[in-house]
Design an enzyme around this catalytic site. Structure first.
Site, short mmCIF file in Angstrom:
data_model
loop_
_atom_site.label_atom_id
_atom_site.label_comp_id
_atom_site.label_asym_id
_atom_site.label_seq_id
_atom_site.Cartn_x
_atom_site.Cartn_y
_atom_site.Cartn_z
N ARG A 1 0.90 -1.25 -0.04
CA ARG A 1 -0.10 0.05 -0.06
C ARG A 1 0.96 1.36 -0.01
NH1 ARG A 1 -2.94 -3.07 3.59
NH2 ARG A 1 -4.75 -4.08 2.49
N LYS B 1 3.95 11.55 -11.04
CA LYS B 1 3.09 10.75 -12.01
C LYS B 1 3.74 9.32 -12.38
CE LYS B 1 0.31 13.31 -15.28
NZ LYS B 1 0.38 13.51 -16.78
N GLU C 1 11.53 18.59 -24.62
CA GLU C 1 11.05 18.90 -23.26
C GLU C 1 11.41 20.23 -22.66
OE1 GLU C 1 8.09 17.15 -22.46
OE2 GLU C 1 8.52 15.18 -23.29
N LYS D 1 8.59 23.09 -14.16
CA LYS D 1 7.67 21.88 -14.00
C LYS D 1 7.13 21.70 -12.44
CE LYS D 1 6.49 17.36 -14.80
NZ LYS D 1 6.49 16.05 -15.31
N GLU E 1 -3.55 17.17 -11.78
CA GLU E 1 -3.86 17.29 -13.50
C GLU E 1 -5.33 17.66 -13.45
OE1 GLU E 1 -1.60 15.27 -16.00
OE2 GLU E 1 -3.21 15.66 -17.75
N ARG F 1 -2.16 21.98 -14.76
CA ARG F 1 -0.83 20.66 -15.28
C ARG F 1 -1.25 20.17 -16.62
NH1 ARG F 1 1.60 16.19 -11.48
NH2 ARG F 1 2.77 15.30 -12.72
N ASN G 1 0.69 19.08 -21.30
CA ASN G 1 0.65 18.03 -22.55
C ASN G 1 0.86 18.58 -23.89
OD1 ASN G 1 0.12 15.88 -20.92
ND2 ASN G 1 -2.12 16.65 -20.38
N HIS H 1 1.39 16.70 -26.84
CA HIS H 1 1.50 15.52 -26.56
C HIS H 1 0.11 14.59 -27.49
CE1 HIS H 1 4.45 16.07 -23.74
NE2 HIS H 1 4.17 14.72 -23.20
N HIS I 1 1.27 11.64 -29.07
CA HIS I 1 0.89 10.44 -28.64
C HIS I 1 0.43 9.60 -29.87
CE1 HIS I 1 0.66 10.88 -24.23
NE2 HIS I 1 1.95 10.65 -24.41
N HIS J 1 9.94 9.12 -27.33
CA HIS J 1 8.75 9.85 -26.96
C HIS J 1 9.02 11.35 -27.19
CE1 HIS J 1 5.54 11.18 -24.30
NE2 HIS J 1 6.37 11.87 -23.65
N1 LIG Z 1 5.87 10.42 -15.42
C1 LIG Z 1 5.88 11.20 -16.09
O1 LIG Z 1 5.47 12.69 -15.60
C2 LIG Z 1 6.70 11.34 -17.58
C3 LIG Z 1 6.82 12.45 -18.29
C4 LIG Z 1 7.29 12.20 -19.47
C5 LIG Z 1 7.76 10.89 -19.86
N2 LIG Z 1 7.50 9.90 -19.29
C6 LIG Z 1 7.81 8.54 -19.49
O2 LIG Z 1 9.23 8.30 -19.73
C7 LIG Z 1 9.50 7.42 -20.53
C8 LIG Z 1 10.63 7.87 -21.25
O3 LIG Z 1 11.86 8.07 -20.60
P1 LIG Z 1 13.24 8.16 -21.21
O4 LIG Z 1 13.12 9.08 -22.39
O5 LIG Z 1 14.06 8.45 -20.19
O6 LIG Z 1 13.39 6.89 -21.59
P2 LIG Z 1 14.37 5.42 -21.02
O7 LIG Z 1 14.09 5.36 -19.66
O8 LIG Z 1 13.82 4.35 -21.73
O9 LIG Z 1 15.86 5.80 -21.42
C9 LIG Z 1 16.27 5.98 -22.47
C10 LIG Z 1 17.49 4.85 -22.95
O10 LIG Z 1 18.73 5.49 -22.55
C11 LIG Z 1 19.28 4.59 -21.65
N3 LIG Z 1 19.79 5.36 -20.71
C12 LIG Z 1 19.27 6.00 -19.55
N4 LIG Z 1 20.30 6.76 -19.02
C13 LIG Z 1 21.49 6.44 -19.47
C14 LIG Z 1 22.79 7.35 -19.67
N5 LIG Z 1 22.84 8.14 -18.55
N6 LIG Z 1 23.85 6.62 -20.22
C15 LIG Z 1 23.51 5.96 -20.97
N7 LIG Z 1 22.42 5.36 -21.31
C16 LIG Z 1 21.30 5.62 -20.56
C17 LIG Z 1 18.16 3.70 -21.02
O11 LIG Z 1 18.80 2.21 -20.92
C18 LIG Z 1 17.15 3.58 -22.56
O12 LIG Z 1 17.91 2.88 -23.31
C19 LIG Z 1 8.30 7.13 -21.29
O13 LIG Z 1 7.84 5.80 -20.72
C20 LIG Z 1 7.35 8.00 -20.92
O14 LIG Z 1 5.85 7.56 -20.73
C21 LIG Z 1 6.92 10.09 -17.90
#
Ligand SMILES: NC(=O)c1ccc[n+]([C@@H]2O[C@H](COP(=O)([O-])OP(=O)(O)OC[C@H]3O[C@@H](n4cnc5c(N)ncnc54)[C@H](O)[C@@H]3O)[C@@H](O)[C@H]2O)c1
Length: 374
Positions: free
Chosen positions: A121, A143, A185, A236, A246, A250, A254, A257, A261, A274
């Site tokens: 929980r 999130k 971003e 942010k 949101e 917030r 988007n 997005h 998306h 992304h």
């Molecule tokens: N929670 C939120 O508010 C929010 C906001 C935006 C995106 N997201 C989510 O975030 C995700 C995308 O995140 P991301 O772009 O960080 O992708 P990711 O976590 O897949 O990382 C991208 C790639 O880089 C590699 N990597 C990470 N750090 C590294 C480093 N320092 N050196 C070498 N390689 C490294 C990872 O292994 C992966 O292959 C999506 O699932 C998206 O939905 C969430």
């Protein structure tokens, strides 16, 4: 080291940013948690680079830390992977007086945060973002989610971390394409909130004829990148603190997005990163705003020029307007049958636009797919 304090309705927590923060992670964690057992979750790319350093720093401060390594990639944000982590945690005897550390990009952060929100929980968790996208976006605001076969991020929670610690030195090993995706971003914050940030990016670009934004920033790494990351976190942070769940404000995060998306979904999440899809989506939203006479063509061109320096891949061959239009209709940001688009009305200001005329949306899709927007 920079410290930014965020105060949300469900609690306050610090965000630390700077070079070498991983070495101090244990001490920083100790300021927020007792020296409890910790499960560090990371992925197959990040763990070999930073796992040992992270564990050592935590253990030095008195934590009993173990590492769980995921494969890496969006497919990790699943119930199956969450179940594996619950099992590891139960088998290791982790009780309610333990915590999770998410060491990695947005995938690890979203998944580990989701597991923390639901295990027994809810137990505390710490975000240690290692991608630019995670540092400026996903690690901030609480999130957390896993994907459902019918769509991304559909199962999740708002669950704030106890601490965010972003070591900017980790960005040096990030693949260039991932770095570019994170830059999208940064551009977003300039358009939705802070004209000054946008103008800053423009002026950096104007001093280097045609070079990609990543190259310009990496050349000036010591100077601008930490400032930009800190501004992004502060922006942010301000938005999510004012509207944690949101309900209204917030939603402006988007921007880009709704279209983005749809592009990701229409290409089965296999073509764009992304951030790349969001960059295309922002150019499309700016164009839609012009067609709706909400934004001047000059300002849309300025947005397009900065986005054009992010090295976003071209629209994939054979992707049809009909397929992207169909994907738009699965968007979470619908109200009833009406699509919601966040559209710029000036640099630094956006509005939510409900149900714009669909022929105009289709025109924007066609222009993007013809390569006319980016
Ligand atoms: N929670 C939120 O508010 C929010 C906001 C935006 C995106 N997201 C989510 O975030 C995700 C995308 O995140 P991301 O772009 O960080 O992708 P990711 O976590 O897949 O990382 C991208 C790639 O880089 C590699 N990597 C990470 N750090 C590294 C480093 N320092 N050196 C070498 N390689 C490294 C990872 O292994 C992966 O292959 C999506 O699932 C998206 O939905 C969430």
């Amino acid at each position: 080291m920079l410290k930014i304090k965020l105060r949300t309705g469900s609690g306050a927590y610090p965000v630390y940013l700077g070079r070498g923060i991983l070495d101090k992670l244990g001490v920083l964690a100790l300021s927020r948690l007792p020296a409890c057992p910790l499960l560090v979750v990371s992925d197959g790319n990040v763990a070999p680079l930073y796992g040992a350093n992270c564990l050592e720093s935590l253990r030095r401060a008195g934590f009993k830390a173990e590492l769980a390594v995921l494969e890496g990639g969006e497919k990790d944000k699943s119930f199956a992977t969450a179940l594996t982590l619950y099992t590891s945690a139960l088998e290791a005897g982790l009780d309610r007086h333990t915590a999770i550390v998410a060491l990695g990009g947005g995938v690890v952060g979203d998944l580990a945060g989701f597991v923390a929100a639901t295990y027994l929980r809810g137990i505390p968790y710490i975000q240690v973002p290692t991608t630019l996208l995670a540092m400026v976006d996903s690690s901030i605001g609480g999130k957390v989610a896993v994907n459902h076969p019918l769509g991304k991020n559909l199962i999740g929670a708002f669950y704030q971390p106890s601490l965010v610690a972003g070591d900017t030195a980790t960005l040096e090993t990030l693949p260039p394409r991932e770095f570019n995706a994170g830059l999208a971003e940064l551009v977003k914050y300039g358009v939705i909130w802070e004209q000054k940030l946008f103008i800053h990016l423009e002026s950096l670009l104007s001093r280097s004829s045609g070079a990609p934004l990543a190259a310009v920033l990496l050349r000036a790494r010591g100077a601008w990148l930490p400032w930009l990351i800190a501004r992004a976190v502060a922006i942010k942070g301000e938005i999510v603190c004012r509207d944690e769940r949101e309900k209204d404000l917030r939603r402006i995060l988007n921007f880009g997005h709704t279209f983005g998306h749809a592009l990701e979904a229409a290409t089965e999440y296999g073509y764009y990163l992304h951030g790349e899809a969001v960059a295309c989506g922002m150019a499309m939203a700016a164009r839609l705003a012009v067609l709706l006479k909400l934004l001047s063509p000059g300002e849309a061109q300025r947005i397009g020029r900065v986005l054009g320096r992010l090295q976003v891949p071209p629209p994939p061959r054979g992707l049809s307007r009909e397929k992207v239009a169909a994907a738009l209709y699965y968007d979470k940001k619908k109200e009833g049958e009406e699509l919601i688009f966040i559209l710029p009305v000036a640099l630094g200001r956006v509005i939510a636009c409900k149900g714009p005329p669909f022929p105009l949306v289709e025109q924007v899709l066609a222009e993007y797919l013809e390569g006319a927007l980016l």
